[in-house]
Enzyme design. Sequence first.
Site, short mmCIF file in Angstrom:
data_model
loop_
_atom_site.label_atom_id
_atom_site.label_comp_id
_atom_site.label_asym_id
_atom_site.label_seq_id
_atom_site.Cartn_x
_atom_site.Cartn_y
_atom_site.Cartn_z
N HIS A 56 -5.51 -2.73 6.83
CA HIS A 56 -5.25 -3.48 7.93
C HIS A 56 -6.53 -3.80 8.89
O HIS A 56 -6.65 -4.88 9.41
CB HIS A 56 -4.16 -2.58 9.08
CG HIS A 56 -3.16 -2.22 8.42
ND1 HIS A 56 -2.38 -2.80 7.58
CD2 HIS A 56 -2.55 -0.80 8.48
CE1 HIS A 56 -1.37 -2.14 7.06
NE2 HIS A 56 -1.35 -0.98 7.52
N GLU A 91 -3.01 4.02 17.73
CA GLU A 91 -1.49 4.28 17.69
C GLU A 91 -1.11 5.46 18.25
O GLU A 91 -2.01 6.38 18.57
CB GLU A 91 -1.25 4.53 16.08
CG GLU A 91 -1.74 3.55 15.18
CD GLU A 91 -1.29 3.99 13.83
OE1 GLU A 91 -0.06 3.94 13.48
OE2 GLU A 91 -1.84 4.45 13.15
N ASP A 131 -5.70 5.05 5.09
CA ASP A 131 -4.50 4.63 5.38
C ASP A 131 -4.63 3.38 6.45
O ASP A 131 -3.71 2.52 6.22
CB ASP A 131 -3.60 5.81 6.33
CG ASP A 131 -2.48 5.26 6.70
OD1 ASP A 131 -1.60 4.91 5.98
OD2 ASP A 131 -2.05 5.43 8.00
N LYS A 148 0.73 -1.20 0.00
CA LYS A 148 -0.04 0.03 0.08
C LYS A 148 0.76 1.07 -0.06
O LYS A 148 1.89 1.16 0.45
CB LYS A 148 -0.94 -0.02 1.09
CG LYS A 148 -0.27 0.08 2.58
CD LYS A 148 -1.08 -0.04 3.53
CE LYS A 148 -1.51 1.48 3.89
NZ LYS A 148 -0.54 2.11 5.03
N HIS A 189 1.20 -5.41 6.01
CA HIS A 189 2.20 -5.94 6.85
C HIS A 189 1.43 -6.62 8.01
O HIS A 189 2.10 -7.41 8.84
CB HIS A 189 3.03 -4.91 6.95
CG HIS A 189 2.76 -3.88 8.12
ND1 HIS A 189 2.12 -2.89 7.66
CD2 HIS A 189 3.07 -3.76 9.44
CE1 HIS A 189 1.88 -2.17 8.68
NE2 HIS A 189 2.49 -2.62 9.71
#
Length: 494
Positions: free
Chosen positions: A244, A220, A239, A152, A182
Amino acid sequence: MKDKKAFKPCDLVIFGALGDLSRRKLLISLYRLENANLIEPDTRIIGIDRHALEQSEFVEIAHKSLQEFLHEETLNNLKEESVWQRFSARLSYLKIDLTQLDQYKQLKTVTDAKTRVMVNYFAVSPFLFKNICQGLNQSGVLTEESRMVMEKPIGHNLKSSKDINDEVASVFSEKQVFRIDHYLGKETVLNLLALRFANSIFTTNWNHNTIDHIQITVAEEVGIEGRWEYFDKTGQLRDMVQNHLLQILTFIAMEPPVNLEAESIHNEKIKVLKALRPITLSNVEEKTVRGQYTSGYLKGQAVPGYLEEEGANTESTAESFVALRVDIDNWRWAGVPFYLRTGKRLQGKRTEIVVYFKQLPHNIFKDSFRDLPPNKLIIHLQPNEGVEIEILNKIPGIDEHIKLKRTKLDLSFSETFKKSRIFGGYEKLVLEAMRGNPTLFLSREEIEQAWTWIDSIQDAWYHLNAVPKAYPAGTWGPVASVALIARDGRAWEE
Ligand code: BG6
């Protein structure tokens, strides 16, 4: 899955070898794989970038990156030099201006299709993908065995994602393409497969009969960290949620695949993505919350607001926080909402899934609880990887009445698997790309299906033209996110 012995050595070509992704993640992961003796002895790593560098200068840059970004334990080993010597002997460098197609022929001098598989890692901005594909194609270095790896952002909406996939498809067949998320390399995300499909207590209870709702939180602490240009055009929905969070959701929600082959898993994930109820202008206000952080305190340190970050566009309306109520319209999940939230500069780094089971219909323990609290399965993806089950237990004693207490069955991975090292997401995925095992990578259809759902939210936000709700850095997001779940009589897991 393939037989271990069948793996061929590779020519791993990193396009953008001097960039951030290569220096912070790829070289580090490759070195750690070297340290664990997991790279084929004859594999080569070829760095490509536009700067003129001597081979020794590239090796020096790699060494510096390792010093800067490796964790303590492997860094000590770097000082010992033996692993470093093995690793550095694999490295070579070529200067190629990626926009100049005739320069790609140089690759012939450093690759060898007879003995090694060419694995092309596109660690550059997607606007260069077309050039790289064409350059590789014209240079005559590719074979049917060659692979390409990309990650991405694969587009910023369905159309741009299709454009990228089309460009890539004009040179590489789908089975040669390895698209990375990931999160799919993270041990705990993979463990979701084991947890769900190897344990009968979960397989039989994993549906609307027993589950009340599911929460997925990816919180985060980091802010924008010099990525303003990218993030401002992207926002947290594109994002983090498009990839994810939706990946975690599909692992939680999919039907059992018939086996662990890539195609079986992709098919099940696609079915979930297709069953996501669209969020449109008519329901977007009730189902989503967008937030943007203002200045605040994180672990006692003052941190600037989103609009005050270095390089900020002070007019930016990009969201740094998203909360969503997601419904999956299929047999298994009818009536079971999934609540998703993710944000930057939140109170702590925490990725977890909480499965709330339904309350029992009748309570015979009123002395302890007026309403019996539901059982919860808490899956900690990071940090402190592990699984907890919250149950009610009798407090030992000889009181006249049975007294209950909430207790936890707690499986911490670091305690239980003391001897096993938990590999990082990139390590796992780079290794699998070299091995040619596509199971943990994304299919084109999956990505495009995810974009279709995300685009509808993004369009609805655009038409609403609402600014994101402010939240101070170091909190759990805007108050509206509490209201989103409270409207359904529920609360976020603390
Ligand atoms: C990346 C996003 O894909 O994932 C970043 O672009 C985000 O914005 C990062 O910070 C989070 O990854 P992790 O592994 O730290 O949870």
